[in-house]
Design a protein around this motif. Structure first.
Motif, PDB file in Angstrom:
ATOM      1  N   ASP A  77       0.828  -1.207   0.000  1.00  0.00           N
ATOM      2  CA  ASP A  77       0.000   0.000   0.000  1.00  0.00           C
ATOM      3  C   ASP A  77       0.864   1.259   0.000  1.00  0.00           C
ATOM      4  N   ASP A  78       0.897   1.947  -1.145  1.00  0.00           N
ATOM      5  CA  ASP A  78       1.583   3.237  -1.250  1.00  0.00           C
ATOM      6  C   ASP A  78       0.585   4.381  -1.366  1.00  0.00           C
ATOM      7  N   SER A  79      -0.637   4.161  -0.921  1.00  0.00           N
ATOM      8  CA  SER A  79      -1.686   5.167  -1.124  1.00  0.00           C
ATOM      9  C   SER A  79      -1.479   6.434  -0.302  1.00  0.00           C
TER      10      SER A  79
ATOM     11  N   THR B 257       2.376  10.826  -2.098  1.00  0.00           N
ATOM     12  CA  THR B 257       1.901  11.756  -3.123  1.00  0.00           C
ATOM     13  C   THR B 257       2.296  11.305  -4.522  1.00  0.00           C
ATOM     14  N   THR B 258       3.581  10.989  -4.726  1.00  0.00           N
ATOM     15  CA  THR B 258       4.083  10.556  -6.017  1.00  0.00           C
ATOM     16  C   THR B 258       4.426   9.079  -5.928  1.00  0.00           C
ATOM     17  N   THR B 259       3.669   8.251  -6.624  1.00  0.00           N
ATOM     18  CA  THR B 259       3.813   6.808  -6.482  1.00  0.00           C
ATOM     19  C   THR B 259       4.430   6.201  -7.732  1.00  0.00           C
ATOM     20  N   THR B 260       5.707   5.882  -7.643  1.00  0.00           N
ATOM     21  CA  THR B 260       6.399   5.203  -8.734  1.00  0.00           C
ATOM     22  C   THR B 260       7.107   3.946  -8.205  1.00  0.00           C
TER      23      THR B 260
ATOM     24  N   LEU C   7      -1.810  -1.494  -3.973  1.00  0.00           N
ATOM     25  CA  LEU C   7      -2.505  -0.210  -4.021  1.00  0.00           C
ATOM     26  C   LEU C   7      -1.524   0.913  -4.336  1.00  0.00           C
ATOM     27  N   ASP C   8      -1.782   1.624  -5.445  1.00  0.00           N
ATOM     28  CA  ASP C   8      -1.048   2.836  -5.809  1.00  0.00           C
ATOM     29  C   ASP C   8       0.446   2.631  -5.987  1.00  0.00           C
ATOM     30  N   GLN C   9       0.829   1.508  -6.605  1.00  0.00           N
ATOM     31  CA  GLN C   9       2.205   1.318  -7.013  1.00  0.00           C
ATOM     32  C   GLN C   9       2.285   1.368  -8.532  1.00  0.00           C
ATOM     33  N   LYS C  10       3.441   1.776  -9.044  1.00  0.00           N
ATOM     34  CA  LYS C  10       3.615   1.775 -10.494  1.00  0.00           C
ATOM     35  C   LYS C  10       3.688   0.342 -11.012  1.00  0.00           C
TER      36      LYS C  10
END
Length: 205
Positions: free
Chosen positions: A153-155, A158-161, A182-185
């Protein structure tokens, strides 16, 4: 430690329990971030240690580390798993309510550099403005790694790469099963050097 009970007897009892429940046949170490203390032995539920990072300093190859549901720890250095046949498990059906390992988005939260490691029921969460690192990163020696029912979970970033599971070079027979990202490149990213293969990987469910 319980009165009149030696460390050896505790290890024998917990090893028997591990065999009964299908865990590896080594010792069982317990981690409880709320009630644990790193001065404890960690060898029974009544005397858990406080962090996974500390439990790894006590563990040996083939041991099982049981993480308390709902527990958490924030790391400033990668959690290095370098022991073969180690099992790290939080016994929950939903990893969102499992054990959380969090840290800066520029940090690989866990690095696995040994064979036959099993990680299950853990939530990995990056923090900060940017996440550009892996939650779990392998090295060449991490053959037969199993990552199961984990949440990446990187939610909160702000900037998810970043990447959930980063498989680097010749790690054969890796299995990533029933995980959520969640919210990973990249959910699972294979990075191979020229002329190097990762044989028989499986990403399931």
């Amino acid at each position: 430690m319980a009165t009149g009970m030696s460390v050896g007897k505790l290890r024998d009892q917990e090893s028997a329990a591990a065999k009964l429940h299908g865990y590896p046949t080594g010792d069982v170490l317990y981690v409880d971030s709320t009630n644990g203390n790193n001065g404890n032995s960690g060898l029974d539920k009544a005397h858990p240690v406080a962090t996974l990072a500390y439990a790894l300093t006590l563990a040996a190859a083939g041991d099982t580390i049981v993480l308390s549901p709902g527990g958490s720890e924030t790391v400033t250095a990668t959690v290095a798993v370098s022991l073969a046949k180690l099992k790290i498990v939080c016994p929950v059906a939903n990893p969102a309510s499992g054990y959380t390992i969090s840290g800066a988005g520029t940090l690989a939260l866990m690095t696995v550099s040994a064979a036959d490691v099993h990680v299950e029921g853990v939530k990995f969460a990056h923090t900060g403005a940017t996440a550009n690192a892996q939650c779990v990163l392998t090295t060449n020696a991490a053959d037969r790694l199993v990552v199961e029912r984990c949440l990446f979970d990187d939610s909160a970033v702000t900037t998810t790469t970043g990447t959930g599971v980063g498989i680097v070079n010749a790690c054969d027979d890796v299995i990533v099963r029933a995980c959520r990202f969640l919210d990973q490149k990249f959910s699972v990213l294979f990075t191979m050097a020229t002329g190097v293969s990762c044989a028989r990987p499986k990403v399931v469910g």
